[in-house]
Scaffold this active site. Structure first.
Site, PDB file in Angstrom:
ATOM      1  N   HIS A  22      47.502  46.605  46.710  1.00 44.03           N
ATOM      2  CA  HIS A  22      48.481  45.973  45.821  1.00 44.03           C
ATOM      3  C   HIS A  22      49.351  44.952  46.540  1.00 44.03           C
ATOM      4  O   HIS A  22      50.233  44.369  45.927  1.00 44.03           O
ATOM      5  CB  HIS A  22      49.365  47.042  45.176  1.00 44.03           C
ATOM      6  CG  HIS A  22      48.672  47.841  44.120  1.00 44.03           C
ATOM      7  ND1 HIS A  22      49.264  48.883  43.444  1.00 44.03           N
ATOM      8  CD2 HIS A  22      47.413  47.751  43.617  1.00 44.03           C
ATOM      9  CE1 HIS A  22      48.414  49.404  42.576  1.00 44.03           C
ATOM     10  NE2 HIS A  22      47.275  48.737  42.664  1.00 44.03           N
ATOM     11  N   HIS A  73      37.461  49.281  40.729  1.00 41.41           N
ATOM     12  CA  HIS A  73      37.090  49.815  39.417  1.00 41.41           C
ATOM     13  C   HIS A  73      35.588  50.070  39.322  1.00 41.41           C
ATOM     14  O   HIS A  73      35.152  50.914  38.541  1.00 41.41           O
ATOM     15  CB  HIS A  73      37.551  48.861  38.315  1.00 41.41           C
ATOM     16  CG  HIS A  73      39.008  48.994  37.997  1.00 41.41           C
ATOM     17  ND1 HIS A  73      39.486  49.148  36.715  1.00 41.41           N
ATOM     18  CD2 HIS A  73      40.091  49.016  38.809  1.00 41.41           C
ATOM     19  CE1 HIS A  73      40.811  49.259  36.746  1.00 41.41           C
ATOM     20  NE2 HIS A  73      41.207  49.169  38.012  1.00 41.41           N
ATOM     21  N   ARG A  96      40.364  44.279  42.931  1.00 40.99           N
ATOM     22  CA  ARG A  96      40.564  45.226  41.825  1.00 40.99           C
ATOM     23  C   ARG A  96      39.236  45.554  41.139  1.00 40.99           C
ATOM     24  O   ARG A  96      38.963  46.707  40.787  1.00 40.99           O
ATOM     25  CB  ARG A  96      41.555  44.635  40.823  1.00 40.99           C
ATOM     26  CG  ARG A  96      41.951  45.615  39.742  1.00 40.99           C
ATOM     27  CD  ARG A  96      43.213  45.187  39.023  1.00 40.99           C
ATOM     28  NE  ARG A  96      43.436  46.044  37.875  1.00 40.99           N
ATOM     29  CZ  ARG A  96      43.585  45.621  36.634  1.00 40.99           C
ATOM     30  NH1 ARG A  96      43.540  44.332  36.360  1.00 40.99           N
ATOM     31  NH2 ARG A  96      43.780  46.469  35.641  1.00 40.99           N
ATOM     32  N   ASN A 110      39.829  48.645  31.497  1.00 44.28           N
ATOM     33  CA  ASN A 110      39.229  47.513  32.221  1.00 44.28           C
ATOM     34  C   ASN A 110      39.414  46.172  31.523  1.00 44.28           C
ATOM     35  O   ASN A 110      39.002  45.132  32.064  1.00 44.28           O
ATOM     36  CB  ASN A 110      37.731  47.765  32.437  1.00 44.28           C
ATOM     37  CG  ASN A 110      37.469  48.717  33.589  1.00 44.28           C
ATOM     38  OD1 ASN A 110      38.299  48.871  34.480  1.00 44.28           O
ATOM     39  ND2 ASN A 110      36.313  49.373  33.574  1.00 44.28           N
TER      40      ASN A 110
END
Length: 329
Positions: free
Chosen positions: A196, A68, A64, A96
């Protein structure tokens, strides 16, 4: 009409500028550190393995964090920078604040070990990219090549993250536009969303979908009812405990596999954007493909994340090798 006459000094200056430009766009290479830091691969493997064994949530956290980072300013470790009184950095953007600490920690551990072995050589951006690949593979996911030689960025601003990253409540149109803006197709976006299959989501991200959803339903009817009930129970104390989380993949949460896609037709997608993949005619065919064919998912994911790892990279003088991953030099 004026005529420009190029003198010999002008030609020399032009040649120098061309040289500098080519150095900025130097090619990345999988063997980039073979001479400058021969133990790079071994140190990275040892660090990621030990961290994952000690903290099983590390793989999802790093994956993740990597996404980002790469979607904002490119893959340049800008997400790792800490804020100062003069600059609110990416990691402190509201979107975040839920990034798990294990992702940051595995990078810090690797950087510390690498600075002892080969000081000032390995960028934080390369560390995050390789750590992510190692952890995906360790969880049973596909191996993919990571080209090296990134420099760390010198810019990290919270508004850029807040305005660029997709959120679970965005429309599918907007999410597709975000990925298209950096050169990714709908199929590549769906493949990348397969990340995911590991990791978790905070209850605060889904609270509006599972509590008091509408006048006629307590939860979003696109959920499987039993699943929604389970989520409501699991997240009951989320207001008192903001860190409360649920697995993204309820079936095989610790395995990188295609279970995530198999869950979606059953209403077992945690986030609204997950469930939307099954309801949109542009994305549904790829969900169905990856649900029935894990090999196709692995191949598509490996290609897409390898492509993502090259998004907006800095090389040469366009970046730096940070001494610490959380601050500019």
């Amino acid at each position: 009409m004026a005529v420009m006459i190029m003198t010999k000094p002008s030609i020399l200056i032009l040649c120098i500028l061309c040289f500098l430009s080519s150095s900025h766009s130097q090619q990345l290479s999988t063997s980039y550190y073979h001479k400058s830091c021969p133990r790079f691969e071994q140190i990275m493997q040892d660090t990621t393995t030990n961290k994952q064994i000690a903290s099983p949530t590390t793989a999802g956290a790093a994956l993740r964090l990597f996404f980002h980072d790469c979607l904002v300013e490119g893959c340049d470790a800008s997400v790792l920078i800490s804020s100062t009184p003069f600059n609110k950095a990416e990691r402190d953007a509201d979107i975040n604040l839920s990034l798990p600490g294990d992702g940051f920690d595995v990078v810090v551990r690797a950087k510390t070990a690498l600075e002892l072995a080969c000081p000032g050589v390995v960028s934080c951006a390369d560390i995050l990219a390789v750590a992510t690949r190692n952890l995906v593979t360790m969880m049973g996911g596909p191996f993919y090549n990571v080209k090296l030689g990134r420099r760390d960025g010198r810019v990290s601003r919270a508004p850029r993250a807040q305005n660029t990253l997709p959120t679970p409540t965005m429309s599918m149109n907007r999410i597709i536009r975000i990925f298209k803006s950096i050169g990714f197709s709908v199929q590549e976006m769906v493949a990348l969303t397969g990340a995911h299959t590991i990791g978790f989501s905070h209850c605060s991200q889904i609270s509006s979908d599972i509590y008091n959803y509408s006048r006629t339903s307590q939860f979003d009817p696109s959920y499987n009812p039993r699943y929604a009930s389970g989520l409501r129970n699991a997240c009951a104390d989320y207001k008192k405990n903001p860190s409360l989380s649920v697995f993204n993949d309820i079936m095989t949460p610790r395995d990188f596999d295609n279970s995530y896609y198999k869950n979606l037709p059953k209403g077992l997608g945690v986030l609204r954007s997950d469930r939307a993949l099954m309801m949109d005619r542009r994305t549904r065919p790829f969900v169905e493909l990856y649900a029935r064919d894990q090999k196709a998912f692995f191949e598509a994911f490996a290609r897409a994340i390898e492509k993502l790892s090259l998004n907006g990279v800095k090389t040469g003088r366009n970046g730096e090798i940070r001494r610490r991953c959380d601050s500019f030099n």
